[in-house]
Design a protein around this motif. Structure first.
Motif, mmCIF file in Angstrom:
data_model
loop_
_atom_site.group_PDB
_atom_site.id
_atom_site.type_symbol
_atom_site.label_atom_id
_atom_site.label_comp_id
_atom_site.label_asym_id
_atom_site.label_seq_id
_atom_site.Cartn_x
_atom_site.Cartn_y
_atom_site.Cartn_z
ATOM 1 N N GLU A 186 0.946 -1.272 0.099
ATOM 2 C CA GLU A 186 -0.018 -0.047 -0.087
ATOM 3 C C GLU A 186 0.737 1.200 -0.155
ATOM 4 O O GLU A 186 0.552 2.042 -0.681
ATOM 5 N N VAL A 187 1.787 1.215 0.819
ATOM 6 C CA VAL A 187 2.818 2.357 0.970
ATOM 7 C C VAL A 187 3.388 2.671 -0.270
ATOM 8 O O VAL A 187 3.832 4.017 -0.725
ATOM 9 N N ARG A 240 -6.993 10.415 -1.114
ATOM 10 C CA ARG A 240 -6.818 9.656 -2.372
ATOM 11 C C ARG A 240 -6.643 8.180 -1.610
ATOM 12 O O ARG A 240 -7.124 7.238 -2.196
ATOM 13 N N SER A 241 -6.005 8.057 -0.507
ATOM 14 C CA SER A 241 -5.709 7.088 0.230
ATOM 15 C C SER A 241 -6.612 6.214 0.923
ATOM 16 O O SER A 241 -6.697 4.915 1.239
ATOM 17 N N LEU A 280 -3.453 13.884 -0.422
ATOM 18 C CA LEU A 280 -2.774 12.181 -0.512
ATOM 19 C C LEU A 280 -3.672 11.354 0.465
ATOM 20 O O LEU A 280 -3.932 10.298 0.284
ATOM 21 N N ALA A 281 -4.077 11.941 1.660
ATOM 22 C CA ALA A 281 -4.806 11.082 2.424
ATOM 23 C C ALA A 281 -6.305 10.945 1.934
ATOM 24 O O ALA A 281 -6.867 9.650 2.099
ATOM 25 N N PRO A 300 4.551 11.752 5.136
ATOM 26 C CA PRO A 300 4.348 11.979 3.666
ATOM 27 C C PRO A 300 4.621 13.362 3.324
ATOM 28 O O PRO A 300 4.768 13.751 2.144
ATOM 29 N N LEU A 323 1.290 4.277 -2.973
ATOM 30 C CA LEU A 323 1.210 5.615 -2.719
ATOM 31 C C LEU A 323 2.351 6.782 -2.689
ATOM 32 O O LEU A 323 2.240 7.557 -3.227
ATOM 33 N N ARG A 370 -7.137 7.201 3.771
ATOM 34 C CA ARG A 370 -6.714 7.222 5.346
ATOM 35 C C ARG A 370 -7.237 8.510 6.011
ATOM 36 O O ARG A 370 -7.106 9.651 5.072
ATOM 37 N N LEU A 386 -2.161 7.949 7.750
ATOM 38 C CA LEU A 386 -0.982 8.188 6.819
ATOM 39 C C LEU A 386 0.096 8.502 7.261
ATOM 40 O O LEU A 386 1.268 7.942 6.716
#
Length: 275
Positions: free
Chosen positions: A173-174, A196-197, A193-194, A216, A177, A199, A204
């Protein structure tokens, strides 16, 4: 554990340049650089192997690097160590003749070889023998004694597999990302980014520190600096670039760029014009 058999050179060794080299074309006559894909057995953990070779330098050559959000294992006569994420730029000086064999792990890919949060390595260099004992020391001796780069990489792969790593869904997963951040210049904020993830920002941040070794926000900013270095070198206007990459203004980009690259954008642009 059976040994990895090197593939034919034409299938695995590819001459390439990559982001992170400061003034990448200056060293073309000083050293050779190749990047090699890992074998399928180790590809869940290793992004690629890289080899820098230089012969009979008439004078020392210093290469500066703007680091990536990855762990690297490097073996050369001067040192043999595992490097966590390096926040600033760093450099290596080549003298006479030599070779560096590097293993760049995928983001999150080193955690199975560490057994704990990768953040404990951030900004640190740990001897391979210190981390892995006699087996690590033997690997270093074998790699240094092996003149063929492909065979040395095969030794490294066999060693890593002997440590018994297991696939980790969070590492996958990471890695995805981080790849998103690297390839999509529109990602400029952690909250983006959070979202999109799927989370929360806090989740994140924990994931990145545990698996990448750093938060991140740093990862986003570092990849935007790689983008900036490449495009400034090609002559792109700084004000336009700062706005596109999510900087508050041109001065903000200039400060970050100078700290990482070791010179202001204007000086770096002049290097590009001379290449």
């Amino acid at each position: 554990m059976s040994a990895i058999v090197p593939r034919p050179p034409e299938a695995r060794l590819v001459e390439t340049r990559q982001r992170g080299w400061v003034n990448p074309y200056a060293g073309l006559n000083a050293f050779d650089f190749i990047r090699q894909a890992p074998s399928p057995e180790i590809s869940a953990y290793v992004e690629h192997f890289w080899v820098v070779t230089w012969t009979d330098l008439s004078e020392p050559y210093e290469q500066r690097i703007v680091s990536h959000p990855t762990v690297n294992m490097t073996i050369t006569q001067d040192f043999h160590q595992i490097a966590g994420v390096i926040k600033g730029g760093f450099s290596y000086t080549m003298r006479d003749s030599g070779r560096v064999l590097g293993t760049r792990f995928r983001p999150g890919g080193f955690r199975p070889f560490l057994g704990g949060p990768v953040s404990q390595l951030t900004g640190r260099f740990v001897e391979i023998g210190e981390m892995y004992g006699a087996a690590g020391t033997t690997l270093v001796e074998q790699v240094l004694a092996e003149s063929d780069a492909r065979a040395a990489i095969a030794l490294t792969e066999t060693f890593l597999l002997s440590l018994g790593p297991h696939p980790d869904p969070l590492a996958e997963e990471v890695a995805a990302l981080v790849a998103m951040v690297e390839n999509d210049v529109s990602v400029t904020r952690v909250d983006e980014l959070a979202a999109r993830s799927g989370r929360s920002v806090r989740s994140l941040q924990r994931l990145f520190r545990d698996y990448v070794g750093i938060g991140p926000k740093w990862v986003i900013r570092r990849f935007r600096l790689h983008e900036a270095a490449e495009r400034i070198y090609e002559g792109l206007d700084l004000a336009t670039l700062a706005a596109e990459l999510g900087y508050t203004d041109q001065a903000h980009l200039t400060r970050d760029f100078t700290a990482a690259v070791g010179m202001p954008p204007a000086a770096y642009a002049r290097l590009g014009s001379q290449a």
